[in-house]
Design an enzyme around this catalytic site. Sequence first.
Site, PDB file in Angstrom:
ATOM      1  N   ARG A 158       0.748  -1.430  -0.363  1.00  0.00           N
ATOM      2  CA  ARG A 158      -0.121  -0.196  -0.005  1.00  0.00           C
ATOM      3  C   ARG A 158       1.118   1.289  -0.162  1.00  0.00           C
ATOM      4  O   ARG A 158       0.776   2.444  -0.010  1.00  0.00           O
ATOM      5  CB  ARG A 158      -1.206  -0.192   1.031  1.00  0.00           C
ATOM      6  CG  ARG A 158      -2.282  -0.544   1.334  1.00  0.00           C
ATOM      7  CD  ARG A 158      -3.337  -0.235   2.375  1.00  0.00           C
ATOM      8  NE  ARG A 158      -3.919  -0.405   2.514  1.00  0.00           N
ATOM      9  CZ  ARG A 158      -5.223  -0.984   2.515  1.00  0.00           C
ATOM     10  NH1 ARG A 158      -4.824  -2.506   3.073  1.00  0.00           N
ATOM     11  NH2 ARG A 158      -6.534  -1.024   3.166  1.00  0.00           N
TER      12      ARG A 158
ATOM     13  N   ARG B 105     -21.590  -1.851   4.866  1.00  0.00           N
ATOM     14  CA  ARG B 105     -20.175  -2.697   6.427  1.00  0.00           C
ATOM     15  C   ARG B 105     -20.468  -2.146   7.486  1.00  0.00           C
ATOM     16  O   ARG B 105     -19.940  -3.787   8.346  1.00  0.00           O
ATOM     17  CB  ARG B 105     -18.983  -2.970   5.334  1.00  0.00           C
ATOM     18  CG  ARG B 105     -18.047  -4.061   6.080  1.00  0.00           C
ATOM     19  CD  ARG B 105     -17.056  -3.776   4.966  1.00  0.00           C
ATOM     20  NE  ARG B 105     -15.485  -2.887   5.469  1.00  0.00           N
ATOM     21  CZ  ARG B 105     -14.705  -3.056   4.500  1.00  0.00           C
ATOM     22  NH1 ARG B 105     -14.617  -4.104   3.404  1.00  0.00           N
ATOM     23  NH2 ARG B 105     -13.834  -2.436   5.022  1.00  0.00           N
TER      24      ARG B 105
ATOM     25  N   ARG C  45      -9.550   6.512   5.764  1.00  0.00           N
ATOM     26  CA  ARG C  45      -9.387   5.534   4.679  1.00  0.00           C
ATOM     27  C   ARG C  45      -8.902   6.095   3.221  1.00  0.00           C
ATOM     28  O   ARG C  45      -7.316   5.657   3.125  1.00  0.00           O
ATOM     29  CB  ARG C  45      -9.408   4.661   5.190  1.00  0.00           C
ATOM     30  CG  ARG C  45      -9.387   3.763   6.587  1.00  0.00           C
ATOM     31  CD  ARG C  45     -10.474   2.981   7.319  1.00  0.00           C
ATOM     32  NE  ARG C  45      -9.935   2.117   5.894  1.00  0.00           N
ATOM     33  CZ  ARG C  45     -11.353   1.077   5.904  1.00  0.00           C
ATOM     34  NH1 ARG C  45     -12.459   1.169   6.242  1.00  0.00           N
ATOM     35  NH2 ARG C  45     -11.118  -0.171   5.473  1.00  0.00           N
TER      36      ARG C  45
HETATM   37  P1  AMP Z   1      -8.152  -3.594   4.940  1.00  0.00           P
HETATM   38  O1  AMP Z   1      -8.692  -4.485   5.669  1.00  0.00           O
HETATM   39  O2  AMP Z   1      -7.207  -3.908   3.557  1.00  0.00           O
HETATM   40  O3  AMP Z   1      -9.032  -2.597   4.713  1.00  0.00           O
HETATM   41  O4  AMP Z   1      -7.539  -2.809   6.150  1.00  0.00           O
HETATM   42  C1  AMP Z   1      -7.801  -2.654   7.150  1.00  0.00           C
HETATM   43  C2  AMP Z   1      -6.771  -1.901   7.986  1.00  0.00           C
HETATM   44  O5  AMP Z   1      -5.463  -2.037   8.195  1.00  0.00           O
HETATM   45  C3  AMP Z   1      -5.801  -0.610   6.981  1.00  0.00           C
HETATM   46  O6  AMP Z   1      -6.913   0.656   6.705  1.00  0.00           O
HETATM   47  C4  AMP Z   1      -4.501  -0.340   8.050  1.00  0.00           C
HETATM   48  O7  AMP Z   1      -5.165   0.631   8.964  1.00  0.00           O
HETATM   49  C5  AMP Z   1      -4.237  -1.783   8.053  1.00  0.00           C
HETATM   50  N1  AMP Z   1      -3.432  -2.215   6.785  1.00  0.00           N
HETATM   51  C6  AMP Z   1      -3.537  -3.479   6.328  1.00  0.00           C
HETATM   52  N2  AMP Z   1      -2.855  -3.346   5.235  1.00  0.00           N
HETATM   53  C7  AMP Z   1      -1.926  -2.524   5.255  1.00  0.00           C
HETATM   54  C8  AMP Z   1      -0.697  -2.451   4.712  1.00  0.00           C
HETATM   55  N3  AMP Z   1       0.234  -3.104   3.489  1.00  0.00           N
HETATM   56  N4  AMP Z   1      -0.153  -1.500   5.363  1.00  0.00           N
HETATM   57  C9  AMP Z   1      -0.211  -0.435   5.996  1.00  0.00           C
HETATM   58  N5  AMP Z   1      -1.472  -0.824   7.388  1.00  0.00           N
HETATM   59  C10 AMP Z   1      -2.144  -1.489   7.133  1.00  0.00           C
END
Ligand code: AMP
Length: 189
Positions: free
Chosen positions: A88, A127, A144
Amino acid sequence: MRLLLMGPPGAGKGTQAIVLAGQLGVPHISTGDIFRANVGQGTPLGVEAKRYMDAGEYVPDDVTNAMVRDRLAASDCATGFLLDGYPRTLDQVAYLDSVLGETGTRLDLVAELTVDLDEVVQRLVRRAAEQGRSDDTEEVIRRRLAVYFEQTAPLIESYESRGILVRIDGMGAVADVTQRLASVIADRN
Ligand code: AMP
């Protein structure tokens, strides 16, 4: 095949990744899921990650990179995987390149799910109501999305310049989006 699914929060990456990984017979690696599992178990990693997640910020690269490195070292990743939500940041891209480079491999395909942003916010709000995720309040959703456009959107250009990016329309029925993704992957396989 080594795949990465990209797109803003709420684009349906997780839903699509589960189905596609099943079809392709590769592990689905979602850093968000791994963080949430750690939060649920109250591990030190989970305690640290939760602070960032609840604020809509990214967990620091060093923490995230180390976690992914361990996961990719598992034997089920030897012949392929589907990454969802990692990398990311540009630093994570460089780190992933170096980890894969150690085994002489690299990403084969990056699929970006394109969506209508108003629809994305509605999906996220839905969600939040259904799953009670603590990072799905309206304020955090906005943060986000802003973080995504600041830090993650630039990755798309980087993968495009390598010639491995495909854009897929992420709007419409879940099964239709899966079909679009599956046909692009089949073409590249
Ligand atoms: P997601 O379920 O992929 O939307 O991830 C939820 C949260 O987890 C994100 O908003 C970040 O806080 C953290 N997160 C997930 N993947 C990453 C990543 N590759 N780098 C940094 N934080 C992450």
